[in-house]
Design an enzyme around this catalytic site. Structure first.
Site, PDB file in Angstrom:
ATOM      1  N   ARG A 167      -9.251  10.540 -12.548  1.00 34.86           N
ATOM      2  CA  ARG A 167     -10.435  11.425 -12.592  1.00 34.86           C
ATOM      3  C   ARG A 167     -10.206  12.611 -13.517  1.00 34.86           C
ATOM      4  O   ARG A 167      -9.090  12.855 -13.963  1.00 34.86           O
ATOM      5  CB  ARG A 167     -10.740  11.894 -11.167  1.00 34.86           C
ATOM      6  N   ASP A 204     -14.547   8.400   1.907  1.00 37.17           N
ATOM      7  CA  ASP A 204     -15.196   8.126   0.613  1.00 37.17           C
ATOM      8  C   ASP A 204     -16.668   8.532   0.602  1.00 37.17           C
ATOM      9  O   ASP A 204     -17.341   8.481   1.636  1.00 37.17           O
ATOM     10  CB  ASP A 204     -15.067   6.623   0.314  1.00 37.17           C
ATOM     11  N   ARG A 217     -19.593  17.385  -8.262  1.00 39.44           N
ATOM     12  CA  ARG A 217     -18.832  16.499  -7.371  1.00 39.44           C
ATOM     13  C   ARG A 217     -17.891  17.277  -6.454  1.00 39.44           C
ATOM     14  O   ARG A 217     -17.665  16.914  -5.298  1.00 39.44           O
ATOM     15  CB  ARG A 217     -18.010  15.495  -8.196  1.00 39.44           C
ATOM     16  N   SER A 267      -5.653   8.978  -3.685  1.00 39.54           N
ATOM     17  CA  SER A 267      -4.911   7.739  -3.956  1.00 39.54           C
ATOM     18  C   SER A 267      -4.099   7.851  -5.243  1.00 39.54           C
ATOM     19  O   SER A 267      -4.328   8.743  -6.064  1.00 39.54           O
ATOM     20  CB  SER A 267      -5.885   6.561  -4.058  1.00 39.54           C
ATOM     21  N   THR A 268      -3.180   6.915  -5.411  1.00 34.79           N
ATOM     22  CA  THR A 268      -2.380   6.883  -6.648  1.00 34.79           C
ATOM     23  C   THR A 268      -3.286   6.627  -7.852  1.00 34.79           C
ATOM     24  O   THR A 268      -2.905   6.902  -8.979  1.00 34.79           O
ATOM     25  CB  THR A 268      -1.300   5.780  -6.572  1.00 34.79           C
ATOM     26  N   GLU A 269      -4.481   6.082  -7.604  1.00 32.82           N
ATOM     27  CA  GLU A 269      -5.434   5.794  -8.688  1.00 32.82           C
ATOM     28  C   GLU A 269      -6.373   6.970  -8.976  1.00 32.82           C
ATOM     29  O   GLU A 269      -7.036   7.005 -10.010  1.00 32.82           O
ATOM     30  CB  GLU A 269      -6.274   4.557  -8.344  1.00 32.82           C
ATOM     31  N   ASN A 270      -6.429   7.922  -8.052  1.00 33.71           N
ATOM     32  CA  ASN A 270      -7.378   9.036  -8.228  1.00 33.71           C
ATOM     33  C   ASN A 270      -6.991  10.002  -9.356  1.00 33.71           C
ATOM     34  O   ASN A 270      -7.799  10.851  -9.753  1.00 33.71           O
ATOM     35  CB  ASN A 270      -7.585   9.808  -6.917  1.00 33.71           C
TER      36      ASN A 270
HETATM   37  C1  IPE Z   1     -10.505   5.600  -2.072  1.00 29.48           C
HETATM   38  O1  IPE Z   1     -11.711   5.996  -2.609  1.00 29.48           O
HETATM   39  C2  IPE Z   1      -9.525   6.721  -2.080  1.00 29.48           C
HETATM   40  C3  IPE Z   1      -9.850   7.860  -1.240  1.00 29.48           C
HETATM   41  C4  IPE Z   1     -10.887   7.989  -0.475  1.00 29.48           C
HETATM   42  C5  IPE Z   1      -8.892   8.922  -1.266  1.00 29.48           C
HETATM   43  P1  IPE Z   1     -12.057   5.762  -4.142  1.00 29.48           P
HETATM   44  O2  IPE Z   1     -13.372   6.372  -4.367  1.00 29.48           O
HETATM   45  O3  IPE Z   1     -10.944   6.229  -5.001  1.00 29.48           O
HETATM   46  O4  IPE Z   1     -12.105   4.169  -4.229  1.00 29.48           O
HETATM   47  P2  IPE Z   1     -12.823   3.231  -5.268  1.00 29.48           P
HETATM   48  O5  IPE Z   1     -12.485   3.740  -6.640  1.00 29.48           O
HETATM   49  O6  IPE Z   1     -14.294   3.317  -5.012  1.00 29.48           O
HETATM   50  O7  IPE Z   1     -12.293   1.873  -4.984  1.00 29.48           O
HETATM   51  C1  IPE Z   2     -13.656  10.441  -1.849  1.00 31.53           C
HETATM   52  O1  IPE Z   2     -14.927  10.637  -2.392  1.00 31.53           O
HETATM   53  C2  IPE Z   2     -12.691  11.538  -2.194  1.00 31.53           C
HETATM   54  C3  IPE Z   2     -11.590  11.127  -3.075  1.00 31.53           C
HETATM   55  C4  IPE Z   2     -11.408   9.937  -3.537  1.00 31.53           C
HETATM   56  C5  IPE Z   2     -10.650  12.157  -3.447  1.00 31.53           C
HETATM   57  P1  IPE Z   2     -15.261  10.228  -3.862  1.00 31.53           P
HETATM   58  O2  IPE Z   2     -14.948  11.377  -4.768  1.00 31.53           O
HETATM   59  O3  IPE Z   2     -14.600   8.950  -4.232  1.00 31.53           O
HETATM   60  O4  IPE Z   2     -16.826  10.020  -3.783  1.00 31.53           O
HETATM   61  P2  IPE Z   2     -17.679   8.912  -4.514  1.00 31.53           P
HETATM   62  O5  IPE Z   2     -17.122   7.592  -4.131  1.00 31.53           O
HETATM   63  O6  IPE Z   2     -17.556   9.178  -5.988  1.00 31.53           O
HETATM   64  O7  IPE Z   2     -19.068   9.127  -4.003  1.00 31.53           O
HETATM   65 MG    MG Z   3     -15.181   7.023  -4.038  1.00 34.91          MG
END
Ligand code: IPE
Ligand code: IPE
Ligand code: MG
Length: 246
Positions: free
Chosen positions: A78, A27, A40, A72-75
């Site tokens: 985005r 993360d 990003r 993740s399943t929540e990603n």
């Molecule tokens: C967790 O990170 C998932 C991955 C790193 C793949 P997120 O950035 O999605 O988690 P939250 O939203 O901060 O909880």
């Molecule tokens: C983790 O980095 C990668 C994924 C979740 C795919 P993030 O994209 O969540 O980075 P932050 O948390 O926004 O900085």
């Molecule tokens: Mg993140």
């Protein structure tokens, strides 16, 4: 001062008590890029490099299993652009891994529901798993479209399906249930690392980390490196794992 020490001298962990399985929530990519006034997606490019570096280091020092949370399943919440770029990076990563497989000798597995990914990605994943299954030095598990709750619900469903024609099936045990998870045959993580300052699991390995040690650091994932991992392992080795014992 510590920062002038060479990498070798900074290693403070004991090789006899290395964690067998390290899990990492990769993360902080987005914040790393934003801090540099970059899009990003540039953070995801840098994060993929860090992953390669950390996986190689794990192999070199003798870690048996490395499990990383990649998507993740929540990603899916985005932007379409960001998701597309992450998938594109994954394809690139898989092509490179296949090319370098005989040199790197890393066994790779993918955990999560990959059935919704593009056919091209699914084929690359199948090829990577098939070609790398002969290697036994280190196993890298990539969690992709992975969510722990979805994994547990899927396991319950698969278990129910498996016994529906067996009315006298033995009662379910924890060990048998775990065989229905994506992580069947993989020991539970000893150490879970979450960089980027967040102190949550975000739906990562809820069942498997019941007795894992957690290590949180403010370091953003693209800045993570061998020294950060050394520090995480050294910290892990100071912990007293009691598992409920006195
Ligand atoms: C967790 O990170 C998932 C991955 C790193 C793949 P997120 O950035 O999605 O988690 P939250 O939203 O901060 O909880
Ligand atoms: C983790 O980095 C990668 C994924 C979740 C795919 P993030 O994209 O969540 O980075 P932050 O948390 O926004 O900085
Ligand atoms: Mg993140």
């Amino acid at each position: 001062m510590l920062r002038f020490f060479k990498k070798k001298e900074m290693k403070t962990w004991e090789s006899e008590r290395l964690p067998r399985h390290i899990a990492i929530v990769m993360d902080g990519n987005g914040r790393w890029a934003t801090k540099r006034a970059l899009p990003r997606t540039a953070g995801h490019v840098a994060g993929a490099e860090t992953f390669r570096r950390v996986a190689t280091y794990c192999k070199d020092i003798g870690i048996e299993y490395l499990t990383v949370y990649a998507f993740s399943t929540e990603n899916w919440k985005r932007s379409e652009d960001e998701v597309a770029k992450i998938m594109e990076l994954l394809e690139k990563y898989l092509h490179e891994s296949i090319e370098k497989m005989e040199r790197d000798k890393v066994k790779m597995k993918f955990l999560g529901d990959i059935s919704v990914l593009s056919q091209n990605l699914q084929d690359l994943i199948a090829k990577t798993e098939e070609l790398s299954k002969k290697f036994d030095g280190v196993q890298v598990n990539i969690c992709l479209n992975y969510g722990s709750r979805a994994e547990i619900v899927r396991a319950v469903q698969n278990y129910a399906d498996s016994i529906k024609d067996t009315p006298d099936a033995p009662r379910l045990t924890e060990e048998n249930f775990a065989k229905f998870l994506y992580t069947a045959d993989i020991p539970d993580p000893d150490l879970v690392i979450r960089p980027s300052g967040e102190m949550r699991l975000s739906n990562f390995l809820l069942w498997q980390t019941a007795y894992s040690e957690y290590y949180f650091t403010d370091c953003l994932w693209p800045d993570f490196n061998e020294n950060e991992l050394d520090l995480a392992i050294a910290t892990y080795q100071t912990r007293d794992r009691r598992y409920g014992n006195a």
